[in-house]
Enzyme design. Structure first.
Site, PDB file in Angstrom:
ATOM      1  N   LYS A  25       0.956  -1.209   0.050  1.00  0.00           N
ATOM      2  CA  LYS A  25       0.029   0.185  -0.101  1.00  0.00           C
ATOM      3  C   LYS A  25       0.945   1.287   0.147  1.00  0.00           C
ATOM      4  O   LYS A  25       1.404   1.583   1.050  1.00  0.00           O
ATOM      5  CB  LYS A  25      -0.744   0.054   1.422  1.00  0.00           C
ATOM      6  CG  LYS A  25      -1.916   1.059   1.302  1.00  0.00           C
ATOM      7  CD  LYS A  25      -2.980   0.808   2.248  1.00  0.00           C
ATOM      8  CE  LYS A  25      -4.006   1.807   2.388  1.00  0.00           C
ATOM      9  NZ  LYS A  25      -3.582   3.435   2.566  1.00  0.00           N
ATOM     10  N   ARG A  35      -7.839  12.610  -6.435  1.00  0.00           N
ATOM     11  CA  ARG A  35      -9.002  11.847  -6.029  1.00  0.00           C
ATOM     12  C   ARG A  35     -10.368  12.995  -5.242  1.00  0.00           C
ATOM     13  O   ARG A  35     -11.428  12.839  -5.364  1.00  0.00           O
ATOM     14  CB  ARG A  35      -8.669  11.158  -4.665  1.00  0.00           C
ATOM     15  CG  ARG A  35      -9.765  10.269  -3.951  1.00  0.00           C
ATOM     16  CD  ARG A  35      -9.233   9.181  -2.957  1.00  0.00           C
ATOM     17  NE  ARG A  35     -10.416   8.669  -2.291  1.00  0.00           N
ATOM     18  CZ  ARG A  35     -10.763   9.028  -1.386  1.00  0.00           C
ATOM     19  NH1 ARG A  35     -10.527  10.216  -0.714  1.00  0.00           N
ATOM     20  NH2 ARG A  35     -12.021   8.294  -0.774  1.00  0.00           N
ATOM     21  N   CYS A  94      35.045  15.003  32.819  1.00  0.00           N
ATOM     22  CA  CYS A  94      33.709  15.441  32.978  1.00  0.00           C
ATOM     23  C   CYS A  94      33.162  14.047  33.510  1.00  0.00           C
ATOM     24  O   CYS A  94      33.211  13.112  32.487  1.00  0.00           O
ATOM     25  CB  CYS A  94      33.057  16.126  31.827  1.00  0.00           C
ATOM     26  SG  CYS A  94      31.100  16.066  31.960  1.00  0.00           S
TER      27      CYS A  94
HETATM   28  S1  IVH Z   1      -6.751  -0.054  -4.445  1.00  0.00           S
HETATM   29  C1  IVH Z   1     -11.767   1.124  -3.899  1.00  0.00           C
HETATM   30  N1  IVH Z   1      -4.241  -0.444  -3.920  1.00  0.00           N
HETATM   31  O1  IVH Z   1      -4.769   3.681  -0.520  1.00  0.00           O
HETATM   32  C2  IVH Z   1     -10.316   1.560  -3.491  1.00  0.00           C
HETATM   33  N2  IVH Z   1      -4.961   1.497  -3.231  1.00  0.00           N
HETATM   34  O2  IVH Z   1      -6.657   4.051   1.969  1.00  0.00           O
HETATM   35  C3  IVH Z   1      -9.206   1.086  -4.180  1.00  0.00           C
HETATM   36  N3  IVH Z   1      -3.523   2.966  -2.037  1.00  0.00           N
HETATM   37  O3  IVH Z   1      -7.248   5.833  -1.729  1.00  0.00           O
HETATM   38  C4  IVH Z   1      -7.656   1.333  -3.890  1.00  0.00           C
HETATM   39  N4  IVH Z   1      -1.729   1.703  -2.456  1.00  0.00           N
HETATM   40  O4  IVH Z   1      -4.984   5.975  -2.796  1.00  0.00           O
HETATM   41  C5  IVH Z   1      -5.148   0.548  -3.787  1.00  0.00           C
HETATM   42  N5  IVH Z   1      -2.125  -1.004  -4.153  1.00  0.00           N
HETATM   43  C6  IVH Z   1      -3.107  -0.161  -3.755  1.00  0.00           C
HETATM   44  C7  IVH Z   1      -2.901   1.019  -3.037  1.00  0.00           C
HETATM   45  C8  IVH Z   1      -4.045   1.946  -2.966  1.00  0.00           C
HETATM   46  C9  IVH Z   1      -2.024   2.603  -2.052  1.00  0.00           C
HETATM   47  C10 IVH Z   1      -4.254   4.104  -1.756  1.00  0.00           C
HETATM   48  C11 IVH Z   1      -5.343   4.588  -2.372  1.00  0.00           C
HETATM   49  C12 IVH Z   1      -6.574   4.514  -1.898  1.00  0.00           C
HETATM   50  C13 IVH Z   1      -5.813   4.470  -0.183  1.00  0.00           C
HETATM   51  C14 IVH Z   1      -7.069   3.946   0.599  1.00  0.00           C
END
Ligand code: IVH
Length: 669
Positions: free
Chosen positions: A117, A138, A434
């Site tokens: 992530k 977004r 010291c």
């Molecule tokens: S999938 C329907 N995959 O995390 C939502 N998100 O906390 C699908 N993000 O808004 C998101 N890496 O900006 C997805 N491998 C990944 C991601 C990812 C970072 C972010 C994305 C999302 C946020 C959610």
């Protein structure tokens, strides 16, 4: 040249440039030199100057930034950009899996895609008939801002899709995460500071700030990058699985994270998440978790959405590295070399499962640069094993009651003068005897990686120094049991234990002894390097700066420090006293015929028979070298349970991989 001819040449140059751009920025595997690329680029530029009406928005020349905007216009997303539900810990990930199975009325293992992530900024890229036409933030999930010009400056975003097959989607929306590479983030902040601008607290803020520049010329100067990980609206194309979509994205020229895998069943998913967490620190971008997605798109459809998030995915969050808290007090701490370090005491806060109450501010320059004041709310961070540090002040939370801080002019421990030598960042207590320096020096000498004298805790060291029993580390070896019995909380038995521990510490190998002496810049690893290279203390004492510098991994700063240490009469006297008191240095055996001699090893995953540090020491004892990352000069990668990316990299580079058993065999031979 006729217009028709120009058009043909322009198209050819654009295709070539797009292709080489992709090789360089997406595959990280260029086929031509920078100079050749520049030549093609200038050729296109000059043709476009002659035929300005042939310039199109997807031309590689259009990446460099455009005139500043007044504001961003807003655009509605065709399909809302939702957020993700979080899971904290593996049990919550298992609950997610159970929910998915229940909703699907299914008991078989589910196939999941598991992805890092990325801690960046979510964006949507729109392609119409293969050409990049619109890029959005977004926003609130329904309406985003048009940041097309800024996104065009990111070289790994294709302006035109590669592989022009007729089956390409009519309209393609891909979603991804823009990030600021961590290796370049520090430089950005240094430059901003030099210009008197405010610094970014973390790479995500830097990415967000850069993407929201109204002047895309500024964005173009910053090294943003992107990974795409999802779909928006796609017309005229069908996929069966999420992974298949990612494969198509790659084929079309997008950058897809290389660590995405498909796992069968939640336990395999959890194992993969553990691996991702393990190589987290090695990546050039920050990740704050792993995303677990049902791979089959038909099943995703069956599961559907909630208002804000899909039911087919979850974000397994890793522990945060930064938190916000308030500074209660700042105090100067005096170290082994007399350096005064400003240390903040803060309202307790948990980072990565560990409660933090103190954070370093490094030195006065850092206090001034970050303008940290007592009472400030600050961002603190902890990464790996390093000491927590104050990253940034949250100025908007100031009330006006905060107090500026300056290191004292006199040492808080001995009252002597504190001096800052010109050109140095540190303030130092000038009193060589010291007690603070002495105490720190003794603690270090007795510590686990050094002489390893059990029971030499902070309290005991304080008393030994304050009662004048130890004025020099060598005094430790003439302490008597009676002297210990006279100290606070010291009964006969514990006094005897300490005497025994001191006696046991007398047998020590050269590396530990060197480390124990506390030479500046000589940590555990450098000590081992020096011990292996010079073999005996006598050889090391005689070594010139030039000779020291010839040693692999020894730079000029270390060489000078070691040389200086052994040129100082007091230090040589202390060493003599230690040896006279019975300290016996075991010198490393020369093992030239060892199979490990001269070979470089990298370890990944956890071993059963060794801790990581034991394994590394074993390699070094046998004449090999232990490195932390895999490169062309690595000879062996030893793979334990749950290996990270290093194993993959070794495979890619064709480096020999050893199991723990094979490694043990080699060592025993
Ligand atoms: S999938 C329907 N995959 O995390 C939502 N998100 O906390 C699908 N993000 O808004 C998101 N890496 O900006 C997805 N491998 C990944 C991601 C990812 C970072 C972010 C994305 C999302 C946020 C959610």
């Amino acid at each position: 040249m006729k217009k028709k001819e120009a058009q043909k040449r322009i198209q050819k140059l654009r295709d070539q440039l797009n292709y080489h751009n992709y090789r360089y920025y997406v595959l990280d595997d260029p086929e031509i030199s920078d100079a050749e690329y520049d030549k093609l680029f200038r050729g296109l530029q000059s043709l476009e100057e002659q035929f300005p009406h042939l310039v199109t928005s997807d031309s590689p020349t259009q990446r460099v930034g455009a005139p500043p905007l007044e504001a961003f216009r807003t655009v509605e997303h065709k399909i809302p950009m939702l957020s993700l539900d979080n899971a904290f810990g593996y049990d919550e990930a298992r609950e997610f899996d159970a929910r998915v199975k229940r909703l699907l009325g299914n008991t078989d293992d589910i196939e999941y895609a598991v992805e890092p992530k990325i801690d960046g900024v979510a964006v949507e890229l729109v392609y119409e008939r293969g050409v990049f036409t619109l890029g959005l933030t977004r926003g609130d999930g329904y309406v985003g801002e048009d940041i097309t010009l800024n996104l065009k400056t990111i070289k790994s975003i294709p302006l035109k899709l590669l592989s022009n097959d007729s089956t390409m989607p009519e309209r393609l929306e891909v979603r991804g995460e823009v990030y600021y590479p961590t290796s370049k983030f520090k430089k950005l902040n240094e430059e901003r500071q030099a210009k008197g601008e405010s610094t970014f607290a973390n790479p995500r803020n830097a990415a967000a700030g850069t993407l929201r520049q109204l002047d895309s010329g500024i964005t173009a100067e910053r090294p943003l990058d992107i990974f795409v990980h999802g779909r928006g609206q796609i017309t005229g194309y069908e996929f069966k699985s999420h992974f298949e979509a990612l494969e198509a994205f790659k084929k079309w020229g997008f950058r897809v994270n290389p660590y995405i895998t498909v796992c069968n069943g939640i336990e395999a998913v959890i194992e993969r998440c553990t691996e991702i967490a393990e190589f987290r620190e090695e990546l050039d971008y920050e990740i704050d978790g792993a995303v677990i997605k049902v791979n089959n798109l038909a099943l995703q459809g069956d599961l559907g959405m909630r208002t804000r998030s899909p039911r087919w995915a979850v974000a397994l969050k890793f522990e945060a590295k930064q938190e916000v808290t308030q500074i209660l007090e700042i105090k100067a701490q005096v170290g082994r070399t007399g350096a005064l370090t400003p240390v903040a005491t803060m309202k307790p806060v948990k980072i990565g499962g560990v409660e933090i109450t103190r954070a370093t501010l490094h030195n006065q320059d850092e206090v001034d640069r970050k303008d940290v004041r007592v009472g400030d709310w600050v961002v603190v961070q902890r990464a790996g094993d390093v000491i927590p540090e104050v990253v940034k002040v949250i100025e908007s939370r100031r009330t006006g009651d905060e107090k500026k801080y300056h290191l004292p002019d006199t040492c808080p421990v001995c009252g002597s003068r504190v001096v800052r030598i010109e050109g140095e960042a540190v303030h130092r207590c000038q009193n060589l005897s010291c007690p603070a320096q002495l105490k720190e020096g003794i603690r270090h000498f007795a510590s686990k990686g050094a002489m390893d004298i059990e029971g030499f805790g902070e309290r005991l060291v304080d008393q030994l120094v304050e009662k004048g029993l130890v004025k020099n580390i060598a005094d430790i070896y003439s302490l008597t049991k009676d002297q210990f019995v006279g100290l606070e909380r010291m009964a006969e038995k514990s006094a005897q234990n300490i005497i025994d521990a001191i006696e046991a510490s007398k047998k020590v190998d050269l590396a530990r002894f060197l480390y124990a002496l506390g030479v500046r810049f000589v940590g555990e690893h450098v000590s081992r390097v020096l011990a292996r290279e010079f073999g005996t203390l006598e050889n090391l004492k005689k070594a010139s700066i030039e000779r020291l510098q010839q040693v692999y991994e020894i730079g000029p700063q270390v060489a000078e420090s070691v040389h200086e240490f052994f040129s100082e009469k007091h230090n040589l006297e202390t060493i003599d006293r230690l040896l006279k008191a019975g300290v016996k240095i075991k010198e490393p055996a020369v093992l030239e015929d060892s199979k490990l001699a001269g070979k470089t090893f990298v370890f990944t995953g956890s071993l059963e028979q060794f801790t990581r540090s034991d394994a590394e020491q074993t390699v070094e004892r046998l004449g090999g070298r232990a490195a932390s990352s895999v490169s062309g000069s690595t000879d062996f990668v030893v793979v334990g349970a749950g290996p990270g990316s290093k194993a993959e990299k070794a495979r890619e580079l064709g480096i020999k991989i050893l199991s723990e058993k094979e490694f043990t065999q080699m060592v025993e031979d």
